[in-house]
Motif scaffolding. Structure first.
Motif, short mmCIF file in Angstrom:
data_model
loop_
_atom_site.label_atom_id
_atom_site.label_comp_id
_atom_site.label_asym_id
_atom_site.label_seq_id
_atom_site.Cartn_x
_atom_site.Cartn_y
_atom_site.Cartn_z
N GLY A 43 0.81 -1.21 0.00
CA GLY A 43 0.00 0.00 0.00
C GLY A 43 0.85 1.26 0.00
N LEU A 44 1.91 1.27 0.80
CA LEU A 44 2.82 2.41 0.82
C LEU A 44 3.55 2.55 -0.51
CD1 LEU A 44 4.31 1.99 4.41
CD2 LEU A 44 2.83 3.85 3.62
N THR A 45 3.86 1.44 -1.14
CA THR A 45 4.48 1.49 -2.46
C THR A 45 3.55 2.13 -3.48
OG1 THR A 45 5.77 -0.51 -1.98
CG2 THR A 45 5.55 0.12 -4.30
N VAL A 46 2.26 1.76 -3.41
CA VAL A 46 1.26 2.37 -4.29
C VAL A 46 1.22 3.88 -4.06
CG1 VAL A 46 -1.21 2.56 -4.77
CG2 VAL A 46 -0.16 0.31 -4.56
N LEU A 47 1.21 4.29 -2.81
CA LEU A 47 1.16 5.72 -2.49
C LEU A 47 2.40 6.45 -3.01
CD1 LEU A 47 -0.44 7.95 -1.07
CD2 LEU A 47 0.77 7.36 1.04
N ALA A 48 3.57 5.83 -2.87
CA ALA A 48 4.80 6.44 -3.38
C ALA A 48 4.74 6.59 -4.89
CB ALA A 48 6.01 5.59 -2.98
N LEU A 49 4.28 5.56 -5.58
CA LEU A 49 4.19 5.61 -7.04
C LEU A 49 3.20 6.67 -7.50
CD1 LEU A 49 4.25 1.78 -7.77
CD2 LEU A 49 6.04 3.42 -8.39
N LEU A 50 2.05 6.75 -6.83
CA LEU A 50 1.06 7.75 -7.21
C LEU A 50 1.59 9.16 -6.99
CD1 LEU A 50 -2.19 6.14 -5.75
CD2 LEU A 50 -1.51 6.24 -8.15
N SER A 51 2.28 9.36 -5.88
CA SER A 51 2.85 10.68 -5.60
C SER A 51 3.83 11.07 -6.70
CB SER A 51 3.56 10.68 -4.24
OG SER A 51 2.67 10.32 -3.21
N VAL A 109 -4.62 6.12 0.97
CA VAL A 109 -4.66 7.05 2.10
C VAL A 109 -5.57 6.53 3.21
CG1 VAL A 109 -5.42 9.35 2.81
CG2 VAL A 109 -4.09 9.08 0.72
N THR A 110 -6.75 6.00 2.88
CA THR A 110 -7.63 5.48 3.92
C THR A 110 -6.99 4.28 4.62
OG1 THR A 110 -8.80 4.14 2.25
CG2 THR A 110 -9.76 6.28 2.84
N GLY A 111 -6.17 3.53 3.88
CA GLY A 111 -5.48 2.40 4.51
C GLY A 111 -4.51 2.83 5.59
N LEU A 112 -4.00 4.05 5.49
CA LEU A 112 -3.07 4.55 6.51
C LEU A 112 -3.73 4.66 7.87
CD1 LEU A 112 -1.38 7.46 4.50
CD2 LEU A 112 -0.50 5.14 4.85
N PHE A 113 -5.05 4.86 7.89
CA PHE A 113 -5.79 5.06 9.14
C PHE A 113 -6.68 3.86 9.50
CE2 PHE A 113 -5.07 9.09 7.00
CZ PHE A 113 -4.55 9.88 7.99
N ALA A 114 -6.66 2.82 8.66
CA ALA A 114 -7.59 1.71 8.83
C ALA A 114 -7.12 0.74 9.92
CB ALA A 114 -7.77 0.97 7.51
N THR A 115 -8.04 -0.11 10.35
CA THR A 115 -7.75 -1.15 11.33
C THR A 115 -8.65 -2.34 11.10
OG1 THR A 115 -7.72 -1.68 13.70
CG2 THR A 115 -9.37 -0.10 12.97
N ASP A 116 -8.13 -3.53 11.39
CA ASP A 116 -8.99 -4.72 11.33
C ASP A 116 -9.45 -5.11 12.73
OD1 ASP A 116 -6.75 -5.82 12.52
OD2 ASP A 116 -6.37 -7.29 10.95
N GLU A 117 -9.08 -4.29 13.74
CA GLU A 117 -9.47 -4.48 15.14
C GLU A 117 -8.96 -5.80 15.72
OE1 GLU A 117 -13.69 -4.03 15.26
OE2 GLU A 117 -13.62 -1.86 15.00
N ILE A 118 -7.99 -6.40 15.04
CA ILE A 118 -7.42 -7.65 15.56
C ILE A 118 -5.90 -7.52 15.66
CG2 ILE A 118 -7.14 -10.14 15.19
CD1 ILE A 118 -9.76 -10.08 13.61
N ALA A 119 -5.26 -7.46 14.49
CA ALA A 119 -3.80 -7.46 14.50
C ALA A 119 -3.19 -6.37 13.64
CB ALA A 119 -3.28 -8.82 14.03
N PHE A 120 -4.02 -5.64 12.88
CA PHE A 120 -3.46 -4.66 11.96
C PHE A 120 -4.01 -3.27 12.23
CE2 PHE A 120 -3.90 -2.04 8.14
CZ PHE A 120 -2.57 -1.95 7.75
N ASN A 121 -3.10 -2.31 12.35
CA ASN A 121 -3.45 -0.90 12.39
C ASN A 121 -2.58 -0.18 11.36
OD1 ASN A 121 -5.29 -1.14 14.56
ND2 ASN A 121 -3.61 -1.01 16.03
#
Length: 227
Positions: A43-51, A109-121
């Motif tokens: 996801g961060l790679t996608v954001l870097a490429l888009l930027s 961008v929304t993934g930067l703030f997302a959570t699965d409420e289990i193991a991923f923030n």
């Protein structure tokens, strides 16, 4: 017919690296579990490429610049009437490019703030309240399915142009070169190393912010005093 240099190397690298990064993000989110660490990285790679691509759309070579292919409704009407004589992205393709960039950016961008409420923030999870975390997570999940639809339409459009209209869109995105009628189109030209380094620097800055560069360090975990 003549052959021109249509897509520069940065545009071609952006395109195929984005394909790989999106494929990796989709695969890892389906696998879940510990693979979510890689989902974040993709996801961060996608954001870097888009930027990078957004900046390159202003400082890059001729056909890479948004000004060369983003047109108004009148250009779309001329294209639908068969009167468009340009090279590169046609007016309909330009709308597709903008839609994909916009939705990929929303997803990243929304993934930067997302959570699965289990193991991923997401890396910016603690920058907003839990209510905003839930909202961003819902947008992230909803945009996923919209993106699947746009990606499918994009692939179908490429197949249509290649096999029905006999206009191979894939080969120029690999080689950078395209055959065009005499009198139409010019070589894309070179943007220069300074423009490229500027786009890379902006992309790196975006990722620094996206990974929490502006956030204060998290508080240390409470110590067990053994009482």
């Amino acid at each position: 017919m003549k052959t021109i240099q249509l897509w520069d190397l940065p545009v071609r690298l952006f395109h195929w690296l984005l394909v790989l990064a999106v494929a990796g993000a989709i695969a890892t989110v389906k696998l879940g579990g510990t693979w979510m660490v890689w989902h974040e990285r993709f996801g961060l790679t996608v954001l870097a490429l888009l930027s990078f691509r957004v900046v390159w759309g202003f400082v890059g070579s001729r056909h890479a610049q948004f000004a060369s292919f983003v047109r108004g409704p009148s250009a779309v009407r001329r294209y639908l009437r068969g009167e468009w004589q340009g090279v590169g992205h046609n007016p309909i393709g330009a709308l597709s490019v903008l839609a994909l960039i916009g939705l990929f950016a929303l997803q990243a961008v929304t993934g930067l703030f997302a959570t699965d409420e289990i193991a991923f923030n997401g890396p910016l999870y603690r920058a907003v309240s839990s209510e905003w975390n839930e909202l961003f997570t819902s947008w992230h999940k909803l945009a996923e399915w919209v993106l699947y639809g746009l990606i499918a339409l994009h692939i179908l459009a490429v197949l249509y142009y290649t096999h029905v209209r006999k206009d191979n869109l894939v080969k120029p995105m690999i080689t950078g070169r395209k055959e065009v009628p005499e009198g139409r189109g010019e070589d894309t030209g070179m943007a220069g190393i300074n423009a490229f380094l500027f786009a890379v620097a902006v992309s790196a800055g975006v990722i620094w912010v996206a990974t929490g560069g502006l956030l204060p360090p998290p508080p240390p975990p409470p110590q067990d005093l053994g009482w």
